[in-house]
Motif scaffolding. Structure first.
Motif, mmCIF file in Angstrom:
data_model
loop_
_atom_site.group_PDB
_atom_site.id
_atom_site.type_symbol
_atom_site.label_atom_id
_atom_site.label_comp_id
_atom_site.label_asym_id
_atom_site.label_seq_id
_atom_site.Cartn_x
_atom_site.Cartn_y
_atom_site.Cartn_z
ATOM 1 N N GLY A 1 -0.782 15.014 9.941
ATOM 2 C CA GLY A 1 -1.634 14.817 8.771
ATOM 3 C C GLY A 1 -0.836 14.500 7.524
ATOM 4 N N ALA A 2 0.286 15.180 7.341
ATOM 5 C CA ALA A 2 1.115 14.945 6.161
ATOM 6 C C ALA A 2 1.712 13.543 6.166
ATOM 7 C CB ALA A 2 2.221 16.001 6.092
ATOM 8 N N VAL A 3 2.226 13.118 7.315
ATOM 9 C CA VAL A 3 2.817 11.772 7.411
ATOM 10 C C VAL A 3 1.750 10.703 7.190
ATOM 11 C CG1 VAL A 3 3.974 10.136 8.940
ATOM 12 C CG2 VAL A 3 4.667 12.531 8.937
ATOM 13 N N THR A 4 0.563 10.908 7.761
ATOM 14 C CA THR A 4 -0.526 9.944 7.581
ATOM 15 C C THR A 4 -0.942 9.862 6.122
ATOM 16 O OG1 THR A 4 -1.329 10.405 9.816
ATOM 17 C CG2 THR A 4 -2.850 9.337 8.306
ATOM 18 N N THR A 5 -1.045 11.001 5.453
ATOM 19 C CA THR A 5 -1.417 11.016 4.037
ATOM 20 C C THR A 5 -0.380 10.293 3.185
ATOM 21 O OG1 THR A 5 -2.564 13.129 4.329
ATOM 22 C CG2 THR A 5 -1.971 12.503 2.078
ATOM 23 N N LEU A 6 0.887 10.553 3.453
ATOM 24 C CA LEU A 6 1.952 9.881 2.715
ATOM 25 C C LEU A 6 1.911 8.375 2.937
ATOM 26 C CD1 LEU A 6 4.496 9.995 0.974
ATOM 27 C CD2 LEU A 6 5.835 10.400 3.069
ATOM 28 N N ILE B 1 0.631 2.887 0.983
ATOM 29 C CA ILE B 1 -0.113 1.636 1.155
ATOM 30 C C ILE B 1 -1.006 1.379 -0.048
ATOM 31 C CG2 ILE B 1 -1.912 0.508 2.520
ATOM 32 C CD1 ILE B 1 -0.733 1.887 4.998
ATOM 33 N N SER B 2 -1.681 2.422 -0.547
ATOM 34 C CA SER B 2 -2.592 2.251 -1.692
ATOM 35 C C SER B 2 -1.847 1.818 -2.949
ATOM 36 C CB SER B 2 -3.369 3.546 -1.947
ATOM 37 O OG SER B 2 -2.492 4.585 -2.361
ATOM 38 N N GLY C 1 -6.682 1.684 1.018
ATOM 39 C CA GLY C 1 -5.463 2.196 1.640
ATOM 40 C C GLY C 1 -5.762 3.168 2.759
ATOM 41 N N ALA C 2 -6.764 4.041 2.545
ATOM 42 C CA ALA C 2 -7.145 4.993 3.594
ATOM 43 C C ALA C 2 -7.688 4.264 4.817
ATOM 44 C CB ALA C 2 -8.194 5.969 3.060
#
Length: 424
Positions: free
Chosen positions: A298-303, A308-309, A322-323
């Motif tokens: 989850g942390a890597v995906t959020t980063l 990207i955003s 970005g999400a």
């Protein structure tokens, strides 16, 4: 100007816009707006090895609107082939030595004098408007090659379970949407079962030494030279699917054996998976199946989503976009990883799963999720159990062919994923 999502070419500016959109894969030609081209400008080349009844069926479907050259690739019994060629009044070229379909097509290409040449395998049936529809794409001077949708042939006797699986998940059926064809795009190649080409763009034609993968190689070489290649699903041909399990699996494994040669010729295009570093980290964390796997993923995906955003400054909703892009990237990474486990890397994953309970669980989940997803996506006329069985046999056979070619060629390049910061 774009009106109702349609670009009308009225001057140099709109022509340039249309060309850029086509090249980017963001637009498709509206064939009904394009003029018909003269059908007599097309020569049809048919490589054949035996199968005179199939050849007769094909030539009947082509009719008399085109010059046809049948190239007999040293069939063991040439007289039936000659009789069919005489029946349809077409040119027959007989080769003294069997060289495979690529060499036979090239021999026919040498005898073609028209601006366009079609290559049709003897085991297909051509719809009456297929060549006319494909020919419309050549109003674009950048188009060198175009191919139709390849469907399964049912001559009225019904299909067995293998043929019904192939009808839904054929290696030759590239889907229902038109596309610009290029490596690492949704449609990355065209099957050689039927192709229409600009004669002057082909040079010497197919790679003569290849007996498999020569169609993929031709497409990628043309794209590398700057030509445009198109897939047109409104144009259709029907192809005989294998009916016995042995023949079907042999053909799938045969397709897989093209991997090594293609990796040598087109190393940037052949990778079985293309992954971003962040998605590799997420997949790896999930595969560890530890208490910390979820939080780390989850942390890597959020980063990754935040990074990207930040690059979407011109977007009105950079975080939302970005999400969405991050979610799509994560889904692509998961599906590609499952494909590696059950298709390209299956010998390794099966052996490793004997010793690793976590990997065994991952392999079982991959087998089940992949089959369920494809069943839902393709809606086959087949029960889930037999579809799942066929799906796994398909992957095992193809993967076996890939490993055979890699070991024979003493290189694992065709089995290595491409991990890059900005995958294309």
């Amino acid at each position: 100007m774009i009106v109702n999502r349609t670009v009308s070419v009225t001057d140099a500016g709109t022509g340039l816009l249309a060309d850029r959109l086509l090249e980017a894969g963001m637009a498709d030609p509206v064939l009904t707006s394009l003029p018909d081209l003269d059908l007599s400008t097309v020569t049809v080349v048919v490589p054949v090895y035996g199968r005179p009844l199939a050849l007769d069926r094909l030539l009947t479907s082509i009719g008399s609107r085109h010059r046809v050259i049948v190239v007999d690739d040293c069939s063991p019994e040439p007289e039936p082939i000659k009789a069919v060629a005489e029946k349809h009044n077409v040119q027959l070229v007989r080769l003294a030595v069997n060289g495979g379909p690529a060499r036979a097509r090239n021999e026919g290409l040498k005898h073609a004098t028209t601006p366009y040449v079609a290559f049709a395998d003897s085991d297909v049936v051509v719809n009456s408007d297929t060549i006319a529809l494909l020919l419309k794409h050549f109003n674009d001077p950048q188009v060198a090659l175009a191919g139709p949708r390849v469907l399964g042939l049912d001559e009225g006797g019904g299909m067995n379970w293998i043929e019904r699986y192939e009808e839904a998940r054929s290696s030759l059926d590239l889907g229902t949407y038109p596309a610009t064809v290029r490596p690492r795009s949704p449609v990355s190649w065209l099957p050689g079962a039927f192709l229409l080409a600009r004669t002057g763009a082909l040079g010497e034609g197919f790679a003569a030494g290849s007996r498999v993968g020569e169609d993929v190689d031709l497409v990628w070489r043309l794209v590398e030279k700057g030509w445009r290649v198109r897939f047109e699903p409104d144009a259709k041909v029907w192809h005989e699917h294998r009916q016995s399990v042995v023949d079907w699996l042999s053909r799938k494994a045969f397709y897989g054996t093209s991997a090594h040669v293609l990796a040598l010729r087109h190393s940037e295009a052949i990778a079985p998976a293309v992954l971003a570093p962040w998605s590799v980290a997420v997949v790896a964390a999930i595969l560890f199946q530890r208490p910390w796997s979820g939080p780390v993923a989850g942390a890597v995906t959020t980063l990754a989503g935040w990074q990207i955003s930040r690059k979407l400054g011109r977007s009105e909703h950079p975080l939302r976009v970005g999400a969405g892009l991050t979610a799509r990237g994560l889904l692509a990474a998961q599906t590609q990883t499952m494909a590696l486990f059950v298709r390209h890397w299956w010998p390794l994953t099966v052996i490793a799963s004997i010793f690793s309970r976590r990997l065994r669980r991952a392999l079982i989940v991959s087998c089940m999720v992949d089959a369920l997803w494809e069943y839902w996506r393709t809606r086959p006329q087949l029960d889930p159990f037999r579809f799942a069985l066929a799906r796994r046999l398909d992957d095992l056979a193809y993967g076996t062919g890939v490993w055979y070619s890699a070991l024979k060629g003493r290189s694992l390049r065709c089995l290595l994923p491409d991990i890059r910061r900005n995958p294309k």
